[in-house]
Design a protein around this motif. Structure first.
Motif, mmCIF file in Angstrom:
data_model
loop_
_atom_site.group_PDB
_atom_site.id
_atom_site.type_symbol
_atom_site.label_atom_id
_atom_site.label_comp_id
_atom_site.label_asym_id
_atom_site.label_seq_id
_atom_site.Cartn_x
_atom_site.Cartn_y
_atom_site.Cartn_z
ATOM 1 N N ALA A 49 -44.493 51.800 -0.343
ATOM 2 C CA ALA A 49 -45.263 52.348 0.775
ATOM 3 C C ALA A 49 -44.980 53.833 0.991
ATOM 4 C CB ALA A 49 -44.972 51.566 2.048
ATOM 5 N N THR A 52 -47.445 56.663 2.780
ATOM 6 C CA THR A 52 -48.462 55.852 3.453
ATOM 7 C C THR A 52 -48.167 55.774 4.949
ATOM 8 O OG1 THR A 52 -47.363 53.682 3.322
ATOM 9 C CG2 THR A 52 -48.677 54.374 1.405
ATOM 10 N N ILE A 381 -52.138 49.178 5.055
ATOM 11 C CA ILE A 381 -51.390 50.292 4.463
ATOM 12 C C ILE A 381 -52.394 51.355 4.018
ATOM 13 C CG2 ILE A 381 -49.770 50.973 2.663
ATOM 14 C CD1 ILE A 381 -48.770 48.113 2.570
ATOM 15 N N TRP A 382 -52.222 52.561 4.551
ATOM 16 C CA TRP A 382 -53.171 53.656 4.327
ATOM 17 C C TRP A 382 -52.508 54.757 3.509
ATOM 18 C CZ3 TRP A 382 -57.832 52.307 6.308
ATOM 19 C CH2 TRP A 382 -57.832 51.318 7.296
ATOM 20 N N ASP A 383 -53.105 55.093 2.394
ATOM 21 C CA ASP A 383 -52.580 56.148 1.521
ATOM 22 C C ASP A 383 -52.954 57.509 2.118
ATOM 23 O OD1 ASP A 383 -51.881 57.879 -0.491
ATOM 24 O OD2 ASP A 383 -53.066 56.902 -2.049
ATOM 25 N N ARG A 407 -55.550 50.922 1.438
ATOM 26 C CA ARG A 407 -54.982 50.753 0.092
ATOM 27 C C ARG A 407 -54.547 49.316 -0.132
ATOM 28 N NH1 ARG A 407 -49.175 52.784 -1.891
ATOM 29 N NH2 ARG A 407 -48.761 50.629 -1.243
#
Length: 445
Positions: A49, A52, A381-383, A407
């Motif tokens: 992660a 992120t 979960i965000w990149d 993501r």
């Protein structure tokens, strides 16, 4: 089930009671819940992660999944609510079980890719043998947490209602089927993947008696209630002319207020109605993109939240929004309140709160919408290493600058989206089938 460890998360927006923001931590997911938050965690399947932002899974409080077969229909693109409905009713009347199944699959995939882990759905028409079961089975395949509602329309055009007579049902049959689907599918347990609600469509398509009977049945069965209310000026005018009262008073008289009730839209609530909803803990599903698309107005969300009304976000049906991305709703909600009340009317973090914790509270799911030990393992979960976040001084302010597609997505600890792709269904195949069904409807089949 093997533990999953999200490793080295740059930022975690917890939405817990303290609204903590954590930096450079690990999260352990075990048996469907968040088991541990800390550093140096080991002993499970690792998901990197780094770079992120981790948020609670987004929560969608209002949808009509079947409508994604009728996006951007020409005759309805520029119509107000009632004209839009009259354009689409004849098309929807040609649908059947397969349309419901495939539209649910595609609609839930669209939501999942936008970070949604929990969604309601309002299905209120059942042509050609379609049943709520069709959507429930499809949702189980996709793997999102699902709160379908058994909707209904019982007053057709010949009786002074808006829908065509072919799409309405007898009220006795509606109540019988409500009992059937609750008994068959409703799971009230914590962490449930399917909870059923009861949802007569709207004051202009069902009788007072059905509204009252549905409320009594819901309380008897211990399930929630949902409908449309005060969506636009036409809606309020209909209530005043037909019932002699405003929508909020109509809802109160029929037992449609309380912590087990949430209403979609509420664009035209006045101050007294807002106070009523706050006092009774009645929830609101705010659908800003749909409200803009149909020209319904700007819902008084700032006033609602300041009064203590529970407010979540909804994408509404894809025929009145044409998309189903909860980030778009969060951003639009923030921007509309700023247009109406000033630039400090709503922050990016408050918009995210409505999209997560706020929606979970509206749907009666306090175990969701937060990141803390013991809550459900529903995580997005965000990149923030890519173009969308480039140059942002606050990568956690995702509503202002950040990716619009998740993501990775975990629902009940299950990896539903991995590296931007659905893991639970063959999405290209679903799109192909969906396209064929859409083309057939457009050709009059």
């Amino acid at each position: 089930m093997t533990d999953v460890i999200l490793k080295n998360a740059q930022t975690v927006l917890t939405m817990n009671d303290q609204r903590e923001v954590l930096r450079d931590v690990d999260l352990r997911l075990r048996n469907g819940v968040i088991a541990e938050i800390g550093t140096g965690l080991t002993g499970g399947r690792l998901v990197d992660a780094t770079r992120t932002v981790v948020t609670p899974g987004l929560v969608n409080t209002h949808h009509h999944l079947y409508q994604n077969l009728t996006r951007a229909v020409l005759g309805g693109q520029d119509a107000l609510l009632f004209g839009w409905l009259r354009t689409l009713y004849p098309i929807w009347a040609r649908m059947g079980p397969e349309h419901m199944r495939v539209s649910t699959q595609l609609g839930l995939a669209e939501l999942a890719l936008s970070g949604c882990t929990l969604t309601s759905d309002h299905l209120y028409l059942f042509p050609n043998g379609a049943r709520l079961d069709d959507t429930i089975h499809a949702a189980a395949e996709v793997g999102l947490r699902f709160q379908p509602t058994r909707g209904a329309m019982s007053i057709g055009e010949s009786a002074g209602g808006l829908p065509p007579d072919a799409l309405v049902e007898r009220e006795a049959a509606i109540l019988d089927d409500m009992i059937r689907v609750v008994d068959a599918f409703h799971d009230p347990s914590e962490g449930s993947m399917c909870r059923v609600g009861l949802a007569p469509c709207s004051p202009f398509s069902v009788s007072r008696e059905l509204m009252r009977d549905a409320a009594l049945l819901a309380r008897d069965k211990g399930v929630m209630l949902h409908t449309h209310l005060a969506e636009n000026d036409e809606d309020v005018s209909y209530s005043l002319a037909t019932f002699g009262c405003r929508p909020g008073q109509y809802a109160e008289e029929l037992g449609w207020t309380g912590s087990d009730v949430w209403h979609a839209h509420c664009v035209k609530l006045d101050g007294q109605e807002i106070d009523l909803f706050a006092k009774t803990r009645t929830g609101v599903a705010h659908c800003p993109c749909s409200n803009c698309r149909l020209g319904s107005g700007i819902a008084p969300v700032r006033a609602m939240r300041d009064a203590g009304v529970k407010v979540g976000l909804g994408v509404d049906g894809s025929a009145s929004n044409d998309m189903a991305n909860l980030w778009d709703e969060a951003r639009q909600a923030m921007l509309l309140q700023r247009v109406a009340r000033g630039a400090d009317a709503m922050s990016a973090y408050e918009a995210l709160e409505m999209a997560t914790r706020g929606g979970a509270d509206v749907l009666g799911r306090p175990e969701c919408g937060r990141i803390e030990v013991g809550k459900r393992a529903d995580l997005a979960i965000w990149d923030v290493s890519g173009l969308a976040s480039s140059g942002s001084w606050d990568p956690a302010a995702l509503v202002l600058a950040g990716p619009r597609q998740v993501r990775d997505l975990f629902v009940e600890g299950r990896h539903v989206v991995a590296q931007g792709a659905m893991t639970t269904l063959d999405l290209p195949q679903v799109i192909q089938h969906h396209t064929k069904l859409t083309e057939a409807l457009a050709n009059g089949d």
